[in-house]
Design an enzyme around this catalytic site. Structure first.
Site, PDB file in Angstrom:
ATOM      1  N   ASP A  55       0.894  -1.357   0.181  1.00 62.73           N
ATOM      2  CA  ASP A  55       0.019   0.065   0.040  1.00 62.73           C
ATOM      3  C   ASP A  55       0.570   1.506   0.174  1.00 62.73           C
ATOM      4  O   ASP A  55       2.127   1.202   0.695  1.00 62.73           O
ATOM      5  CB  ASP A  55      -0.816   0.123   1.255  1.00 62.73           C
ATOM      6  CG  ASP A  55      -2.313  -1.048   1.336  1.00 62.73           C
ATOM      7  OD1 ASP A  55      -2.398  -1.556   0.406  1.00 62.73           O
ATOM      8  OD2 ASP A  55      -2.913  -0.952   1.762  1.00 62.73           O
ATOM      9  N   HIS A 200       3.506  -2.449   2.992  1.00 63.08           N
ATOM     10  CA  HIS A 200       3.672  -0.790   2.510  1.00 63.08           C
ATOM     11  C   HIS A 200       4.801  -0.578   2.050  1.00 63.08           C
ATOM     12  O   HIS A 200       6.081  -1.119   2.715  1.00 63.08           O
ATOM     13  CB  HIS A 200       3.376   0.020   3.661  1.00 63.08           C
ATOM     14  CG  HIS A 200       2.109  -0.177   4.518  1.00 63.08           C
ATOM     15  ND1 HIS A 200       2.013  -0.530   5.296  1.00 63.08           N
ATOM     16  CD2 HIS A 200       0.977   0.767   4.113  1.00 63.08           C
ATOM     17  CE1 HIS A 200       0.856  -0.323   5.652  1.00 63.08           C
ATOM     18  NE2 HIS A 200       0.114   0.555   5.024  1.00 63.08           N
TER      19      HIS A 200
END
Length: 239
Positions: A55, A200
């Protein structure tokens, strides 16, 4: 109003409001439930297969390190990208796509899409959709809410357009922690067939994330797991 009735009202009303607020808070943070449309936190399957997701990117330095790692392991992943980061680093976003990974919509600004108007939420979706299409992304565009937060408006808009909301069931919390051993253990303790793993590649540099992903890929492969994109995982549902 009688004294007894007034007391019941004075005591009961705050309790009702408190209960409503607690319910809204729980709804906003749930990874497995929303009021409308499709939400997928994992897939029911007996096959030892998982989807690795990243992400908040693309981010120079961090995203390249993840790409090199995935290439070395021969793994394809899914990157849920923030629209404004695509604008800033278009060539890097294009590289992710060119190397065979899936790109998804993670909003334009990465603001939490709760207590926002329908027009605001729609613009967050549409602007990033347009950027992804401009990169050459074809087919279905999957969406993941910033921080996984949603209430009513976002799920309603997603359901109206038939959009799938992708969350996760394995959360090492590398957005807040970079201890490699801790990140690795959180994944290995939670993963199961059909899991969607959240890491992430955006935000601050995350050297611990890169090392943890390297270890996780090796250990899961030793256990017989294979890695697919989220769309490929969804296609395996029920098998």
């Amino acid at each position: 109003m009688s004294r007894k009735r007034w007391v019941r009202w004075a005591v009961g009303t705050p309790l009702v409001v408190l209960g409503l607020l607690v319910g809204l808070w729980q709804l906003s943070r749930s990874w497995t439930f929303q009021l409308f449309g499709e939400l997928h936190a994992r897939v029911e399957t007996s096959e030892k297969v998982v989807a690795l997701t990243f992400d908040d990117g693309p981010r120079p330095g961090q995203t390249e390190a993840i790409l090199e790692l995935l290439k070395r392991h021969g793994v394809r992943a899914s990157f849920f990208m923030v629209g404004r980061n695509i604008e800033r680093h278009r060539e890097l976003a294009a590289r992710v796509l060119a190397e065979g990974h899936q790109l998804g919509n993670h909003s334009y600004s990465h603001h939490r899409l709760i207590f926002k108007s329908p027009s605001y939420v729609r613009e967050e979706l549409d602007r990033t959709d347009a950027l992804l299409r401009g990169l050459g992304v074809e087919g279905e565009l999957l969406f993941r809410a910033p921080n996984g937060k949603k209430l009513v408006v976002l799920p309603w808009l997603l359901s109206r357009s038939g959009r799938k909301h992708i969350t996760f069931d394995v959360v090492p919390r590398d957005d807040a922690e970079q201890d490699v051993e801790l990140l690795t253990s959180r994944v290995m303790e939670s993963v199961r067939p059909g899991s969607i793993i959240l890491f992430h590649d955006g935000g601050q540099e995350k050297p611990g994330t890169v090392k943890a992903v390297d270890i996780v890929l090796g250990r899961l492969r030793e256990q017989g797991y294979r890695f697919v994109t989220v769309s490929e995982l969804l296609a395996l549902g029920g098998r």
